[in-house]
Design an enzyme around this catalytic site. Structure first.
Site, PDB file in Angstrom:
ATOM      1  N   GLU A   1      -5.948 -10.929  -1.430  1.00 59.61           N
ATOM      2  CA  GLU A   1      -6.796 -10.757  -0.234  1.00 59.61           C
ATOM      3  C   GLU A   1      -8.265 -10.755  -0.644  1.00 59.61           C
ATOM      4  O   GLU A   1      -9.040  -9.901  -0.221  1.00 59.61           O
ATOM      5  CB  GLU A   1      -6.436  -9.446   0.486  1.00 59.61           C
ATOM      6  CG  GLU A   1      -4.960  -9.317   0.818  1.00 59.61           C
ATOM      7  CD  GLU A   1      -4.594  -8.063   1.612  1.00 59.61           C
ATOM      8  OE1 GLU A   1      -5.499  -7.393   2.138  1.00 59.61           O
ATOM      9  OE2 GLU A   1      -3.387  -7.763   1.705  1.00 59.61           O
TER      10      GLU A   1
ATOM     11  N   GLU B   1       0.797  -1.237   0.000  1.00 58.95           N
ATOM     12  CA  GLU B   1       0.000   0.000   0.000  1.00 58.95           C
ATOM     13  C   GLU B   1       0.829   1.286   0.000  1.00 58.95           C
ATOM     14  O   GLU B   1       0.622   2.167   0.832  1.00 58.95           O
ATOM     15  CB  GLU B   1      -0.965  -0.006   1.195  1.00 58.95           C
ATOM     16  CG  GLU B   1      -1.861  -1.230   1.217  1.00 58.95           C
ATOM     17  CD  GLU B   1      -2.829  -1.263   2.393  1.00 58.95           C
ATOM     18  OE1 GLU B   1      -2.704  -0.425   3.297  1.00 58.95           O
ATOM     19  OE2 GLU B   1      -3.712  -2.130   2.390  1.00 58.95           O
TER      20      GLU B   1
HETATM   21  C1  GLA Z   1      -4.942  -4.754   4.201  1.00 57.15           C
HETATM   22  C2  GLA Z   1      -3.710  -5.520   4.614  1.00 57.15           C
HETATM   23  C3  GLA Z   1      -4.069  -6.835   5.235  1.00 57.15           C
HETATM   24  C4  GLA Z   1      -5.215  -6.711   6.197  1.00 57.15           C
HETATM   25  C5  GLA Z   1      -6.369  -6.078   5.525  1.00 57.15           C
HETATM   26  C6  GLA Z   1      -7.530  -5.982   6.475  1.00 57.15           C
HETATM   27  O1  GLA Z   1      -5.486  -5.205   3.047  1.00 57.15           O
HETATM   28  O2  GLA Z   1      -2.852  -5.764   3.548  1.00 57.15           O
HETATM   29  O3  GLA Z   1      -2.965  -7.309   5.927  1.00 57.15           O
HETATM   30  O4  GLA Z   1      -4.839  -5.941   7.317  1.00 57.15           O
HETATM   31  O5  GLA Z   1      -5.977  -4.788   5.131  1.00 57.15           O
HETATM   32  O6  GLA Z   1      -7.583  -7.005   7.385  1.00 57.15           O
END
Ligand code: GLA
Length: 393
Positions: free
Chosen positions: A272, A167
């Site tokens: 994710e 990020e």
């Molecule tokens: C982001 C992070 C993850 C997690 C999500 C929410 O996407 O990369 O590690 O913390 O937020 O759980």
């Protein structure tokens, strides 16, 4: 009739009845073996889930069994984040990540590392000097190197790939003004990749972010990867976090995003994945910024007791559309990882609104496959059938 004959006869009849019934029963069982995700997707891409400590330690027996049965790769939901693994300058907490890696190895799963350099879930001391003032560039770089060499080095050869930087971008594609950027400057990203490569030259190194399906942020990521490549850094893959909504991103946007990174010669992982069916807390907001919070209300938690069938079916169609794109791009897409195992685990029960009942994954709270699971299986079977030349027999 002898006395023996008397009791042999009914026994024989029962045995005969059993023998006659058995093939029918077996045929029935054969007809419908429960599909298993990793088998359905074999040869397409790895399929995984982020797991928590209760699953790693087997205290969540349902979740732990699901992981072993359905998936062939795992990511650590929290145990390898900086605050968990390196809470104090001179103390590392390796008990939980050691168990995470051992769980993966014992069960033959591809083990992923998440995450080395991020602005969130990183202790404040990392960015401060002894007087509580911002640390110097050299201090922060030295800390970053120490952290990466220690953590990546410990699992060298056992963790296949690492989210090196998580990020780093704003929605408009510029660099996020994190303490990393403010203190070290733009090259913090390249430095993190260099340290990770130094620690485990054979590990795959990833850049991971959300909302890269939006044009401006994607352009920023493409520029970032190009810059890294220009200074000789090998980014194995870009991770699209895949925190999706019912209406976002459009399948075409997902497809063109994968294509944009493929054109740079990098792979794409969905790292994710979840699909949020709940009403948005801030209608225009589509990101996954963990610092965003909103208050709860019943309007924001409409399915507290159960998910209506119409929404269940809509979620299944949404998953079918997403997987149609991912399967068509297999080869570039090497791994698809869900953020959680079943709906009860999901961070979306508590973000951005605490205490909601969310339904973003393929398995329900009882660990049962949902309609969305069937839709993914169906998509995989369709892709496989389309790939195989029709047999002449
Ligand atoms: C982001 C992070 C993850 C997690 C999500 C929410 O996407 O990369 O590690 O913390 O937020 O759980």
């Amino acid at each position: 009739m002898t006395r023996t004959m008397k009791w042999i006869r009914p026994l024989a009849a029962a045995a005969l009845a059993c023998a006659l019934a058995a093939p029918a029963l077996r045929a029935q069982q054969k007809q419908a073996p429960a599909p298993v995700l990793k088998q359905e997707l074999r040869g397409m891409f790895l399929i995984g889930a982020a797991i928590n400590l209760a699953q790693i330690e087997g205290r969540d027996t349902q979740g732990s069994a699901l992981v072993r049965r359905e998936f062939n790769t795992i990511s650590p939901e929290n145990v390898l984040k900086w605050e968990a693994v390196h809470p104090k300058p001179d103390s590392f907490a390796f008990a939980a990540p050691d168990r995470y890696v051992a769980f993966g190895q014992k069960n033959g799963l591809v083990v992923i590392g998440h995450t080395l350099v991020w602005h969130s879930q990183t202790p404040r001391w990392v960015f401060q000097d002894a007087a509580g003032q911002p640390a110097s560039r050299d201090t922060l770089l030295a800390r970053m190197r120490h952290h990466i060499l220690t953590v990546v080095g410990r699992y060298k050869g056992r963790i296949k790939g690492w989210d090196v930087v998580n990020e780093a971008l704003n929605e408009d594609g510029t660099l996020r003004p994190s303490p990393w950027l403010k203190i070290i400057g733009e090259d913090y990203i390249a430095q993190a990749f260099r340290f990770a490569h130094e620690a485990d030259p054979r590990a795959e190194l990833y850049y991971n972010d959300y909302s890269l399906e939006n044009a401006a942020k994607r352009a920023g990521a493409v520029a970032l990867i190009r810059k890294l490549q220009a200074v000789g850094i090998r980014v194995a893959a870009v991770g699209l976090q895949g925190h999706y909504k019912m209406g976002w991103p459009a399948p075409a946007a997902l497809d063109s995003t994968i294509a944009a990174f493929a054109a740079l010669g990098v792979k794409v992982n969905i790292t994710e994945l979840d699909v949020d069916v709940l009403p948005p807390a801030r209608p225009q907001y589509r990101g996954a910024d963990v610092s965003f919070r909103a208050d709860t209300s019943s309007a924001l938690n409409p399915y507290a007791r159960a998910l209506p069938d119409s929404v269940q079916q809509a979620l299944a169609r949404r998953y079918a559309d997403i997987f149609a794109v991912l399967l068509a791009r297999r080869g570039v897409v090497e791994r698809v990882t869900f953020w959680g195992v079943d709906d009860a685990d999901s961070w979306l029960n508590n973000w951005p609104v605490r205490g909601r009942t969310s339904y973003p994954l393929l398995f329900d709270r009882a660990g049962q496959p949902k309609a969305a699971f069937d839709a993914v299986v169906e998509a995989a079977r369709r892709a496989r059938a389309a790939r195989q030349p029709t047999s002449s027999r």
